[in-house]
Design a protein around this motif. Structure first.
Motif, PDB file in Angstrom:
ATOM      1  N   PRO A   1      30.286  49.985  63.684  1.00  0.00           N
ATOM      2  CA  PRO A   1      31.271  51.070  63.712  1.00  0.00           C
ATOM      3  C   PRO A   1      30.913  52.117  64.762  1.00  0.00           C
ATOM      4  CG  PRO A   1      30.359  50.784  61.505  1.00  0.00           C
ATOM      5  CD  PRO A   1      29.637  49.851  62.406  1.00  0.00           C
ATOM      6  N   GLN A   2      31.947  52.635  65.424  1.00  0.00           N
ATOM      7  CA  GLN A   2      31.746  53.633  66.470  1.00  0.00           C
ATOM      8  C   GLN A   2      31.180  54.927  65.896  1.00  0.00           C
ATOM      9  OE1 GLN A   2      32.626  52.926  69.752  1.00  0.00           O
ATOM     10  NE2 GLN A   2      33.066  50.854  69.109  1.00  0.00           N
ATOM     11  N   THR A   3      31.680  55.333  64.727  1.00  0.00           N
ATOM     12  CA  THR A   3      31.246  56.588  64.114  1.00  0.00           C
ATOM     13  C   THR A   3      31.069  56.392  62.613  1.00  0.00           C
ATOM     14  OG1 THR A   3      33.492  57.345  63.644  1.00  0.00           O
ATOM     15  CG2 THR A   3      32.582  57.920  65.800  1.00  0.00           C
ATOM     16  N   VAL A   4      30.366  57.338  62.017  1.00  0.00           N
ATOM     17  CA  VAL A   4      30.199  57.339  60.559  1.00  0.00           C
ATOM     18  C   VAL A   4      31.546  57.571  59.883  1.00  0.00           C
ATOM     19  CG1 VAL A   4      29.100  58.586  58.658  1.00  0.00           C
ATOM     20  CG2 VAL A   4      27.814  58.118  60.736  1.00  0.00           C
ATOM     21  N   ASP A   5      32.433  58.290  60.562  1.00  0.00           N
ATOM     22  CA  ASP A   5      33.746  58.583  59.988  1.00  0.00           C
ATOM     23  C   ASP A   5      34.538  57.324  59.665  1.00  0.00           C
ATOM     24  OD1 ASP A   5      33.293  61.285  60.044  1.00  0.00           O
ATOM     25  OD2 ASP A   5      34.316  61.604  61.956  1.00  0.00           O
ATOM     26  N   GLN A   6      34.360  56.258  60.426  1.00  0.00           N
ATOM     27  CA  GLN A   6      35.077  55.021  60.133  1.00  0.00           C
ATOM     28  C   GLN A   6      34.701  54.489  58.753  1.00  0.00           C
ATOM     29  OE1 GLN A   6      33.863  53.184  63.931  1.00  0.00           O
ATOM     30  NE2 GLN A   6      35.973  52.472  64.044  1.00  0.00           N
ATOM     31  N   GLU A   7      33.419  54.540  58.415  1.00  0.00           N
ATOM     32  CA  GLU A   7      32.984  54.077  57.103  1.00  0.00           C
ATOM     33  C   GLU A   7      33.480  55.006  55.995  1.00  0.00           C
ATOM     34  OE1 GLU A   7      28.743  53.476  57.323  1.00  0.00           O
ATOM     35  OE2 GLU A   7      29.045  51.428  58.053  1.00  0.00           O
ATOM     36  N   LYS A   8      33.465  56.313  56.244  1.00  0.00           N
ATOM     37  CA  LYS A   8      33.972  57.263  55.250  1.00  0.00           C
ATOM     38  C   LYS A   8      35.457  57.041  54.989  1.00  0.00           C
ATOM     39  CE  LYS A   8      30.839  61.130  56.020  1.00  0.00           C
ATOM     40  NZ  LYS A   8      30.748  62.527  56.429  1.00  0.00           N
ATOM     41  N   ILE A   9      36.217  56.843  56.054  1.00  0.00           N
ATOM     42  CA  ILE A   9      37.656  56.610  55.911  1.00  0.00           C
ATOM     43  C   ILE A   9      37.905  55.312  55.158  1.00  0.00           C
ATOM     44  CG2 ILE A   9      39.796  56.110  57.176  1.00  0.00           C
ATOM     45  CD1 ILE A   9      38.701  58.050  59.370  1.00  0.00           C
ATOM     46  N   LEU A  10      37.163  54.264  55.511  1.00  0.00           N
ATOM     47  CA  LEU A  10      37.319  52.994  54.800  1.00  0.00           C
ATOM     48  C   LEU A  10      37.012  53.168  53.320  1.00  0.00           C
ATOM     49  CD1 LEU A  10      37.870  49.951  54.779  1.00  0.00           C
ATOM     50  CD2 LEU A  10      35.444  49.611  55.264  1.00  0.00           C
ATOM     51  N   GLY A  11      35.930  53.893  53.005  1.00  0.00           N
ATOM     52  CA  GLY A  11      35.583  54.128  51.604  1.00  0.00           C
ATOM     53  C   GLY A  11      36.682  54.849  50.856  1.00  0.00           C
ATOM     54  N   MET A  12      37.229  55.891  51.447  1.00  0.00           N
ATOM     55  CA  MET A  12      38.315  56.642  50.807  1.00  0.00           C
ATOM     56  C   MET A  12      39.542  55.759  50.596  1.00  0.00           C
ATOM     57  SD  MET A  12      37.445  59.717  50.022  1.00  0.00           S
ATOM     58  CE  MET A  12      38.918  60.710  49.960  1.00  0.00           C
ATOM     59  N   LEU A  13      39.901  54.963  51.596  1.00  0.00           N
ATOM     60  CA  LEU A  13      41.089  54.104  51.469  1.00  0.00           C
ATOM     61  C   LEU A  13      40.888  53.020  50.419  1.00  0.00           C
ATOM     62  CD1 LEU A  13      42.117  53.732  55.227  1.00  0.00           C
ATOM     63  CD2 LEU A  13      43.327  55.015  53.445  1.00  0.00           C
ATOM     64  N   ILE A  14      39.711  52.420  50.396  1.00  0.00           N
ATOM     65  CA  ILE A  14      39.438  51.387  49.388  1.00  0.00           C
ATOM     66  C   ILE A  14      39.500  51.991  47.989  1.00  0.00           C
ATOM     67  CG2 ILE A  14      37.605  49.941  48.425  1.00  0.00           C
ATOM     68  CD1 ILE A  14      36.852  49.172  51.273  1.00  0.00           C
ATOM     69  N   PHE A  15      38.838  53.123  47.789  1.00  0.00           N
ATOM     70  CA  PHE A  15      38.861  53.744  46.465  1.00  0.00           C
ATOM     71  C   PHE A  15      40.263  54.201  46.087  1.00  0.00           C
ATOM     72  CE2 PHE A  15      34.357  53.457  46.496  1.00  0.00           C
ATOM     73  CZ  PHE A  15      34.004  53.481  45.171  1.00  0.00           C
ATOM     74  N   TYR A  16      41.027  54.677  47.041  1.00  0.00           N
ATOM     75  CA  TYR A  16      42.411  55.050  46.754  1.00  0.00           C
ATOM     76  C   TYR A  16      43.198  53.832  46.262  1.00  0.00           C
ATOM     77  CZ  TYR A  16      47.337  55.732  47.505  1.00  0.00           C
ATOM     78  OH  TYR A  16      48.700  55.744  47.326  1.00  0.00           O
ATOM     79  N   GLU A  17      43.113  52.735  46.987  1.00  0.00           N
ATOM     80  CA  GLU A  17      43.869  51.531  46.622  1.00  0.00           C
ATOM     81  C   GLU A  17      43.484  51.029  45.230  1.00  0.00           C
ATOM     82  OE1 GLU A  17      46.335  49.408  47.928  1.00  0.00           O
ATOM     83  OE2 GLU A  17      46.709  51.136  49.199  1.00  0.00           O
ATOM     84  N   ILE A  18      42.214  51.053  44.934  1.00  0.00           N
ATOM     85  CA  ILE A  18      41.729  50.481  43.681  1.00  0.00           C
ATOM     86  C   ILE A  18      41.984  51.397  42.488  1.00  0.00           C
ATOM     87  CG2 ILE A  18      39.610  49.810  42.487  1.00  0.00           C
ATOM     88  CD1 ILE A  18      38.754  48.834  45.380  1.00  0.00           C
ATOM     89  N   LEU A  19      41.852  52.693  42.703  1.00  0.00           N
ATOM     90  CA  LEU A  19      41.907  53.628  41.583  1.00  0.00           C
ATOM     91  C   LEU A  19      43.259  54.283  41.358  1.00  0.00           C
ATOM     92  CD1 LEU A  19      38.473  55.338  42.178  1.00  0.00           C
ATOM     93  CD2 LEU A  19      39.014  53.520  40.561  1.00  0.00           C
ATOM     94  N   ARG A  20      44.233  53.995  42.195  1.00  0.00           N
ATOM     95  CA  ARG A  20      45.502  54.726  42.053  1.00  0.00           C
ATOM     96  C   ARG A  20      46.198  54.459  40.730  1.00  0.00           C
ATOM     97  NH1 ARG A  20      49.943  51.714  45.563  1.00  0.00           N
ATOM     98  NH2 ARG A  20      48.993  49.676  45.597  1.00  0.00           N
ATOM     99  N   LYS A  21      45.931  53.328  40.092  1.00  0.00           N
ATOM    100  CA  LYS A  21      46.517  53.056  38.778  1.00  0.00           C
ATOM    101  C   LYS A  21      45.546  53.382  37.642  1.00  0.00           C
ATOM    102  CE  LYS A  21      49.620  49.525  40.455  1.00  0.00           C
ATOM    103  NZ  LYS A  21      49.967  48.121  40.483  1.00  0.00           N
ATOM    104  N   TRP A  22      44.303  53.590  37.977  1.00  0.00           N
ATOM    105  CA  TRP A  22      43.272  53.831  36.976  1.00  0.00           C
ATOM    106  C   TRP A  22      43.067  55.316  36.725  1.00  0.00           C
ATOM    107  CZ3 TRP A  22      37.506  51.969  37.408  1.00  0.00           C
ATOM    108  CH2 TRP A  22      37.055  51.544  36.160  1.00  0.00           C
ATOM    109  N   VAL A  23      43.198  56.134  37.761  1.00  0.00           N
ATOM    110  CA  VAL A  23      42.972  57.574  37.650  1.00  0.00           C
ATOM    111  C   VAL A  23      44.254  58.248  37.164  1.00  0.00           C
ATOM    112  CG1 VAL A  23      42.444  59.679  38.939  1.00  0.00           C
ATOM    113  CG2 VAL A  23      41.227  57.569  39.459  1.00  0.00           C
ATOM    114  N   LYS A  24      44.100  59.097  36.190  1.00  0.00           N
ATOM    115  CA  LYS A  24      45.231  59.843  35.642  1.00  0.00           C
ATOM    116  C   LYS A  24      45.180  61.274  36.151  1.00  0.00           C
ATOM    117  CE  LYS A  24      46.521  56.507  32.833  1.00  0.00           C
ATOM    118  NZ  LYS A  24      46.577  55.333  33.617  1.00  0.00           N
TER     119      LYS A  24
END
Length: 180
Positions: free
Chosen positions: A25-48
């Motif tokens: 990865p070019q920057t650490v931000d790419q990994e942070k963004i990927l982490g946020m997007l993955i958690f968003y996709e997975i938790l959007r139905k789980w988090v109330k």
């Protein structure tokens, strides 16, 4: 022997995952963004989220709060996954991260906590070692949680490990961007 494997196919997630898997990865931000997007996709139905309306004399104020009764325990190797999980507390304020080296597991949870209160997320950057199975065996053996409430998240996962998990724990949910 059916395993619930969910492949994340969002194009941005796929692009960022490809860069992390096959390129540095070019920057650490790419990994942070990927982490946020993955958690968003997975938790959007789980988090109330609760909407709260406060009526004042002249104004109606609206606020959003995550359900404070839901607690999340993220089991991961922090050394390998820190960049990806750095901002996860922004979307999961009641989350706790537990460091575990998957290949050095003896007593996973040496501290006293009521782990049945937590929704458990096991995060591994590249799921290619059998250490994940030790964690699942521990959770099952000690009746810590219902395995239906456990989510396994990884960027890539090995086909042989998936077969083993499917044979032993078919009720688990696994989220990944690529199966190798």
């Amino acid at each position: 022997m059916k395993l619930n494997i969910h492949k994340l196919i969002h194009p941005i997630i796929q692009k960022l995952a490809y860069e992390i898997i096959y390129q540095k990865p070019q920057t650490v931000d790419q990994e942070k963004i990927l982490g946020m997007l993955i958690f968003y996709e997975i938790l959007r139905k789980w988090v109330k989220i609760d909407n709260i309306y406060i009526k004042k004399v002249d104004v109606l104020k609206e606020s959003y709060f995550s359900n404070q009764l839901d607690k999340y325990l993220i089991i991961t190797n922090i050394i390998e996954c820190y960049n990806i999980l750095a901002d996860v507390k922004r979307i999961l304020p009641q989350s706790y991260i537990k460091h575990i080296e998957l290949d050095k597991i003896n007593n996973i949870f040496s501290y006293k906590q009521k782990l049945e209160e937590y929704k458990i997320i096991i995060f591994e950057k590249f799921l290619k070692k059998h250490g994940i199975i030790n964690i699942i065996n521990y959770l099952q053996k000690h009746h810590i949680t219902n395995l239906n409430d456990v989510k396994i998240i990884c960027i890539t996962c090995n086909n042989n490990i998936l077969k083993y998990i499917a044979h032993k724990y078919p009720q688990l949910n696994i989220y990944t961007t690529k199966i190798i």
